[in-house]
Design a protein around this motif. Sequence first.
Motif: not given
Length: 116
Positions: A60, A63-69, A85
Amino acid sequence: MAATPPPEKNLKQFQYAVSLVPEMELKGKNMWYTSMNGNMYTYMGKEGVLGIRLGKEDYSAFRAKYKVGDLKSYGAVMREYVPLPQELFGDEPLLKKYMEMSHTYAKTLPPKPTKK
């Protein structure tokens, strides 16, 4: 039909990332991965995207830090995996940290029974 291997550049990046953690061993021929006790914990499919498996909280936060799906393979979402990334490949200490986190998480997973 045989799977198409990932682009050479991406495979070299994956090999480099795995080399940062001495206990990790790259496996596979067309689908590259690392595994422990029958549990895969890093993966690169034909698309050439490196995914790592993380525990719930780390997953979690990443995903939040790197804004990945989601990381998808053959159209299916790979649960617990995040795509790395491209920017992480330019930051060796950070890349190593995430590879170690994935390796450490793999140690907590129960062994899968062998099929032999």
